[in-house]
Design a protein around this motif. Structure first.
Motif, short mmCIF file in Angstrom:
data_model
loop_
_atom_site.label_atom_id
_atom_site.label_comp_id
_atom_site.label_asym_id
_atom_site.label_seq_id
_atom_site.Cartn_x
_atom_site.Cartn_y
_atom_site.Cartn_z
N ASN A 61 -8.99 18.01 -16.05
CA ASN A 61 -9.12 19.21 -16.87
C ASN A 61 -10.56 19.73 -16.87
N GLN A 62 -11.53 18.81 -16.95
CA GLN A 62 -12.92 19.24 -16.93
C GLN A 62 -13.31 19.84 -15.59
N TYR A 84 -4.11 9.02 -30.08
CA TYR A 84 -4.27 7.89 -29.17
C TYR A 84 -4.47 6.58 -29.93
N ARG A 97 -6.52 12.42 -16.35
CA ARG A 97 -6.11 13.78 -16.70
C ARG A 97 -7.25 14.57 -17.32
N ARG A 98 -8.04 13.93 -18.21
CA ARG A 98 -9.11 14.66 -18.88
C ARG A 98 -10.21 15.06 -17.89
N GLU A 147 -16.29 12.98 -18.72
CA GLU A 147 -15.56 11.75 -18.47
C GLU A 147 -16.26 10.89 -17.43
N ARG A 207 -13.51 7.14 -32.12
CA ARG A 207 -13.83 8.38 -31.41
C ARG A 207 -14.70 9.25 -32.32
N LYS A 215 -9.98 28.85 -17.76
CA LYS A 215 -8.74 28.08 -17.87
C LYS A 215 -7.57 28.87 -17.35
N GLU A 259 -17.82 16.38 -27.60
CA GLU A 259 -17.18 16.04 -26.33
C GLU A 259 -18.28 15.65 -25.35
N GLU A 273 -17.09 20.09 -29.82
CA GLU A 273 -15.67 20.24 -29.55
C GLU A 273 -15.17 21.55 -30.13
#
Length: 218
Positions: free
Chosen positions: A59-60, A101, A55-56, A50, A42, A183, A47, A142
Motif C-alpha cells: 500500500n505504501q 489486530y 500488504r501494508r 514498513e 501500537r 490512491k 505512521e 496518521e
C-alpha cells in the motif's frame, strides 16, 4: 509463542490509564512488544514506513511511488530512532484501546530524558515517544484518525517537513498531502530516485546516535 492474541486474552483498562512497563522488543517503527503485558503496543496517531514485505508495504508503494527497498530502508531508520528514544525501555504506557489486530494502542512516555519544542517544557522527566519520532522526521501523523494530541503532532510534522528532517529529505512534501489523489491512480506522490537512503543508511544510523535525549545524570 505468537505475538498476536485474541482480544479476549487482553485486559481492558480505563481510557488514559497509565502503567509503568518495560518494553522488551521492537516490532517496527511504531509498534513495540511488552512481555509484561504479553502483547504488542501500537503507538497512537503516527505512521512509519514498513520494514518487511506485506500488504501494508505494498500500500505504501502504491500511495507514494517509492520502491519497496527504499521504504524498508526508511522503516529501519524509524526503528533505530525508536530504539534511541526508548533508552532503557522503561516507559509509562497510556492506554487508548485495543485495535483489530489485537494490539494495545496508546502513548509511550519515557521516564527520563527531554526534548524541546514549543509544547514541551524543558524538564528531564521524560517525553512522548510519538512526538520524538515525528519531531526528528521518522514518522508522520496518521491521517483520518482522531486523538487528543493531533494538534501537537501535526505542528511537529510540519516543522520536520519544512526543515527536511529524517525521511522528509527524500520525499516531495508538497505532494505528500495529495495521497488520496494518488490512491486513485491520478498522480505520483514522490519525486524520489530511491537510491540515496539505501546508500547512506549507515550514515543516518550514525547520526541517530547524536539524537539521544539529554539526561542530567549523564
Amino acid at each position: 509463542m505468537s505475538r498476536y492474541y485474541d482480544k479476549k486474552q487482553l485486559k481492558v483498562y480505563n481510557q488514559k490509564e497509565t502503567l509503568l512497563v518495560q518494553i522488551t522488543d521492537l516490532i517496527d517503527g511504531d509498534t513495540v512488544y511488552c512481555e509484561q503485558l504479553q502483547a504488542q503496543i501500537r503507538l497512537v496517531g503516527i505512521e512509519t514506513f514498513e520494514t518487511t514485505r506485506g500488504r501494508r508495504l505494498q500500500n505504501q508503494e502504491f500511495l507514494t511511488g517509492i520502491t519497496a527497498e527504499v521504504i524498508k530502508a526508511m522503516g529501519k531508520m524509524a526503528m533505530d530512532c525508536l530504539n534511541v528514544a526508548l533508552g532503557n525501555g522503561l516507559v509509562w504506557f497510556e492506554y487508548a484501546g485495543i485495535d483489530k489486530y489485537c494490539r494495545y494502542t496508546g502513548y509511550l512516555h519515557t521516564t527520563e530524558g527531554k526534548i524541546e519544542h514549543k509544547y514541551k517544557t524543558n524538564t528531564n522527566s521524560g517525553f512522548d515517544v510519538g512526538e520524538y519520532l515525528i519531531q526528528h522526521g521518522y514518522a508522520y501523523v496518521e491521517r483520518d484518525s482522531t486523538f487528543y494530541k493531533s494538534a501537537i503532532y501535526y505542528d511537529l510534522e510540519n516543522t520536520a517537513r519544512e526543515q527536511s528532517l529524517g525521511f522528509w529529505e527524500y520525499l516531495n512534501a508538497r505532494k505528500w498531502d495529495q495521497r488520496k489523489i494518488t490512491k486513485a491512480g491520478k498522480e505520483k506522490l514522490a519525486n524520489f530516485t530511491g537510491t540515496k537512503p539505501v546508500r547512506y543508511a549507515n550514515e543516518y544510523r550514525r547520526k541517530l546516535s547524536q539524537l539521544r535525549p539529554e539526561n542530567e545524570t549523564t
